[in-house]
Write an enzyme that holds these catalytic residues in place. Sequence first.
Site, short mmCIF file in Angstrom:
data_model
loop_
_atom_site.label_atom_id
_atom_site.label_comp_id
_atom_site.label_asym_id
_atom_site.label_seq_id
_atom_site.Cartn_x
_atom_site.Cartn_y
_atom_site.Cartn_z
N ASP A 142 1.03 -1.07 0.44
CA ASP A 142 0.50 -0.13 -0.05
C ASP A 142 1.02 1.05 0.22
O ASP A 142 1.88 1.89 0.91
CB ASP A 142 -0.94 -0.09 1.11
CG ASP A 142 -1.76 0.70 1.37
OD1 ASP A 142 -3.07 0.92 0.55
OD2 ASP A 142 -1.86 1.97 2.50
N GLU B 206 1.20 0.25 -5.27
CA GLU B 206 1.40 1.80 -5.74
C GLU B 206 2.33 2.37 -6.01
O GLU B 206 2.77 2.93 -4.76
CB GLU B 206 -0.02 2.12 -4.55
CG GLU B 206 -1.47 0.70 -4.85
CD GLU B 206 -2.10 1.96 -3.85
OE1 GLU B 206 -3.59 2.44 -4.04
OE2 GLU B 206 -2.05 2.35 -2.24
#
Length: 642
Positions: free
Chosen positions: A331, A362
């Site tokens: 994340d 990400e």
Amino acid sequence: MEESRRPDFDSKEFQDLFHYDGPLGVELQPDATVFRLWAPTAERVIINLYRTGSDGAAAEQAALTYREKGVWEYRANKNLNGRYYDYDVTADGVTRRTQDPYARSAGCNGARSMALDLRTTDPEGWGSDAPPAKTPENIIYELHVKDFSWDASGGFAPEHRGRYLALTEKGTTVFGQGAYPTGLDYLQRLGVTHIQLMPVADYASVREENPAQYNWGYDPLNYNVPEGSYASDPFHGEVRVRELKQAIQAMHREGFRVILDVVYNHTYTMDSCLFATVPWYFYRCTPDGKPSNGSGCGNDIASERSMCARYIADSVLYWAEEYHVDGFRFDLMGLLDVELMRSIRKRLDDRFGTGEKLLYGEPWSAAHTCLSRPVALADKAALAQMPGIGAFFDYTRDAVKGSFSACGAPGFVNGGGMNAAALERCLRGWNGLTDYRALSPDQIVTYLSAHDDHTLWDKLIYTMRGGAGFTGADAEVMRANRLAAAICFACPGHLFFLAGEEFGRTKCGDGNTYNKPASLNRLDWGRAAQNRTLVDYYRGLIALRKQLPGLCDKTAQAAARFTEITDIDESCVRVRVDNAGGSRWQELLLYFNAACEPSEQPLPAGFWQVLADEASAARWQEEQYRTGSVTLSSISAQILGR
Ligand code: CA
């Protein structure tokens, strides 16, 4: 704490004095238990031992002894398997009660850690558990544990609904009626290869004893402990460990590799075990001494500090080792640093074999992060420095369906027009045509939908129907959905989609459901059965993709596979692909037609087999050929091979 009183954590002096590579956490021996905590700025550390995980007073207390390199230790002369504990850490005159950052399990709601003999948590057959063999393509299905089995339509055992153990069930059908599969049976039929679980590490925002509460889980509390609300019993710490292992074992057995979504970029609040043990060390600060907030969640973890990097890498290795996890999705990876990501890649490769574990994240942050020294962050531009680490590719996502940030903005399939230059960025944009600097499509994760933002269906309803009719099955929106999927499945990289994209999953237009009721987030298996033709379209695309080396190519030569990307008109693009490499078809011809009218297009010479068209992505199972010309239906893809 006054900012002036914080040590200079980035100094060589601090590093030389306190960097520590030895064991931390609990070591259980037959006749002894050793507790070790890294707390270099502490003046005093007390351990409290409890008989239960969440109530009652401490049964015993003891002071830890300072050893070396910032490590405090307590040695008990008996095996304390099953006992709960926490620490009172005093630093700069302030005493903070905290759980152990290295805890392997915890009591209900995670405030107390648990000394646990992990071998007692292994399900039967765990010693021979192994992931399925790799397949020609990675097709990743993003799934939330509670979403999967919450709804009664799933036909799961009532006591498993919303919990890990639903992932062990076989033979489930819609409402148990035997007509349409759900659960793992459904996913096997669909053909996905990887199940990516949204965070299953312990998070803070639901009361674990109340299964009706809901959260996505991006609010980390204990990094090495499974979330308790998905366990059949959150009060006994061994249960959550065993049940998560059972779920992973079942997914492996049924042919799926398992990826965990890990959230090392921030903690739920600054009132964390990391802050309590070493105030401020694990956090980035603004120049005036406040927590940096590049995560948008109130704080940023200082991954560049050596003991923080060690903590994160140890945690990843632990999940891989103890839970047999096959990959990790990071994340806000753009908040972590390149050196850390490289070290994680190397440690996993050394331990499990090169490339055996899939890593991606990400490649961005929510906002600017404050660094106290120059650090290379693991973002889009840094991919060339991180071989073997992938990134979500937002160009395809936004080009096909329209920008994630403007809900009414259309893309290729929903009125924004089809454009060869924009499509080329999807096909070849992984190095240079965009701000991504990947070495090859092996570092690209291609997708249209994820848990963030609107589901693909809801985005299409907003752009094509002004936000009316989310729960319906509008035929033209279905066409746009199929076209979107066909374009996505023609792009290079690992393929990824949100659970339910393949059945027109709706959250009734809500793009941010992280703390909304389970009834809104849940997979509606009845809708999957209703929209089974859309499911079958995805199923066909998945099976077709695995047979197309021109699209699965993960090498740097993949860009040259796209020999032609041509505008036919403002709403139709033609692509030719070199598909050499062991397939039945040496060349592919793809038409993406977003026009509302059908059209007739001349074909290059030869007999072209229809592999997919507007209605079916399983035409490749038939023997249908076109020569001379082909008719393109409105809002549809046509994939041909020869
Ligand atoms: Ca929790």
